[in-house]
Design a protein around this motif. Structure first.
Motif, PDB file in Angstrom:
ATOM      1  N   ASP A   1     -42.259 -54.483  25.842  1.00 18.46           N
ATOM      2  CA  ASP A   1     -43.264 -53.561  25.509  1.00 18.46           C
ATOM      3  C   ASP A   1     -44.222 -53.770  26.251  1.00 18.46           C
ATOM      4  O   ASP A   1     -44.962 -55.087  27.075  1.00 18.46           O
ATOM      5  N   GLU A   2     -45.552 -52.275  26.360  1.00 23.58           N
ATOM      6  CA  GLU A   2     -46.871 -52.609  26.942  1.00 23.58           C
ATOM      7  C   GLU A   2     -47.628 -51.509  25.820  1.00 23.58           C
ATOM      8  O   GLU A   2     -46.999 -50.835  25.998  1.00 23.58           O
ATOM      9  N   ARG A   3     -48.548 -52.539  25.648  1.00 23.97           N
ATOM     10  CA  ARG A   3     -49.477 -51.648  25.187  1.00 23.97           C
ATOM     11  C   ARG A   3     -50.816 -51.868  26.097  1.00 23.97           C
ATOM     12  O   ARG A   3     -51.529 -52.746  26.304  1.00 23.97           O
ATOM     13  N   ASP A   4     -51.570 -51.071  26.305  1.00 21.31           N
ATOM     14  CA  ASP A   4     -53.397 -50.808  26.728  1.00 21.31           C
ATOM     15  C   ASP A   4     -54.191 -50.976  25.323  1.00 21.31           C
ATOM     16  O   ASP A   4     -53.785 -48.801  25.285  1.00 21.31           O
ATOM     17  N   ALA A   5     -54.954 -50.572  25.770  1.00 23.20           N
ATOM     18  CA  ALA A   5     -55.773 -49.804  24.615  1.00 23.20           C
ATOM     19  C   ALA A   5     -57.486 -50.386  24.705  1.00 23.20           C
ATOM     20  O   ALA A   5     -57.977 -51.832  25.523  1.00 23.20           O
ATOM     21  N   LEU A   6     -58.255 -49.640  24.397  1.00 28.28           N
ATOM     22  CA  LEU A   6     -59.630 -49.460  24.282  1.00 28.28           C
ATOM     23  C   LEU A   6     -60.349 -49.113  22.995  1.00 28.28           C
ATOM     24  O   LEU A   6     -60.161 -47.752  22.612  1.00 28.28           O
ATOM     25  N   GLN A  25     -60.737 -44.745  19.886  1.00 23.94           N
ATOM     26  CA  GLN A  25     -59.102 -45.760  20.223  1.00 23.94           C
ATOM     27  C   GLN A  25     -58.569 -44.871  20.905  1.00 23.94           C
ATOM     28  O   GLN A  25     -58.653 -43.645  20.497  1.00 23.94           O
ATOM     29  N   ILE A  26     -58.883 -45.492  22.047  1.00 21.15           N
ATOM     30  CA  ILE A  26     -58.060 -44.750  23.212  1.00 21.15           C
ATOM     31  C   ILE A  26     -57.120 -45.679  23.786  1.00 21.15           C
ATOM     32  O   ILE A  26     -57.151 -46.900  23.471  1.00 21.15           O
ATOM     33  N   SER A  27     -55.810 -45.612  23.371  1.00 26.97           N
ATOM     34  CA  SER A  27     -53.843 -46.381  23.444  1.00 26.97           C
ATOM     35  C   SER A  27     -53.248 -45.972  24.296  1.00 26.97           C
ATOM     36  O   SER A  27     -52.926 -44.516  24.466  1.00 26.97           O
ATOM     37  N   ASP A  28     -52.324 -46.195  25.170  1.00 22.97           N
ATOM     38  CA  ASP A  28     -50.892 -46.050  25.894  1.00 22.97           C
ATOM     39  C   ASP A  28     -50.065 -46.989  25.560  1.00 22.97           C
ATOM     40  O   ASP A  28     -50.541 -48.401  25.247  1.00 22.97           O
ATOM     41  N   ARG A  29     -48.851 -46.591  25.274  1.00 22.39           N
ATOM     42  CA  ARG A  29     -47.997 -48.015  24.840  1.00 22.39           C
ATOM     43  C   ARG A  29     -46.584 -47.011  25.747  1.00 22.39           C
ATOM     44  O   ARG A  29     -46.067 -46.795  25.146  1.00 22.39           O
ATOM     45  N   VAL A  30     -46.042 -47.902  26.304  1.00 20.03           N
ATOM     46  CA  VAL A  30     -44.946 -47.831  26.540  1.00 20.03           C
ATOM     47  C   VAL A  30     -43.753 -48.780  26.469  1.00 20.03           C
ATOM     48  O   VAL A  30     -43.842 -50.498  25.781  1.00 20.03           O
TER      49      VAL A  30
END
Length: 69
Positions: A1-6, A25-30
């Motif tokens: 799993d990969e998650r990038d968030a601000l 909140q801005i997030s991108d999850r793969v």
């Protein structure tokens, strides 16, 4: 799993009676999963009656299998 968030939080308080808050909140999850399932439906063994139909090694590798699948 990969998650990038601000995450961003801002507060502006011009006086004691005013309190302005801004949260974002801005997030991108793969999420990915590689699965490989191998099923043997006829693996029932009756001790003393049938032989062992499915024999595996200590790490789950198949050494012997008998069936009609």
């Amino acid at each position: 799993d990969e998650r990038d968030a601000l995450f961003i939080g801002l507060q502006f308080r011009p006086s004691d009676s005013w309190d302005i808050n801004f949260d974002a909140q801005i997030s991108d999850r793969v999420q990915s999963e590689a699965r490989h399932d191998l099923l043997f439906l006829q693996k029932r063994v009756t001790p003393g009656v049938t032989g062992e139909n499915l024999i595996t090694n200590s790490v789950g590798g198949i050494l012997h299998w008998e069936g009609e699948e």
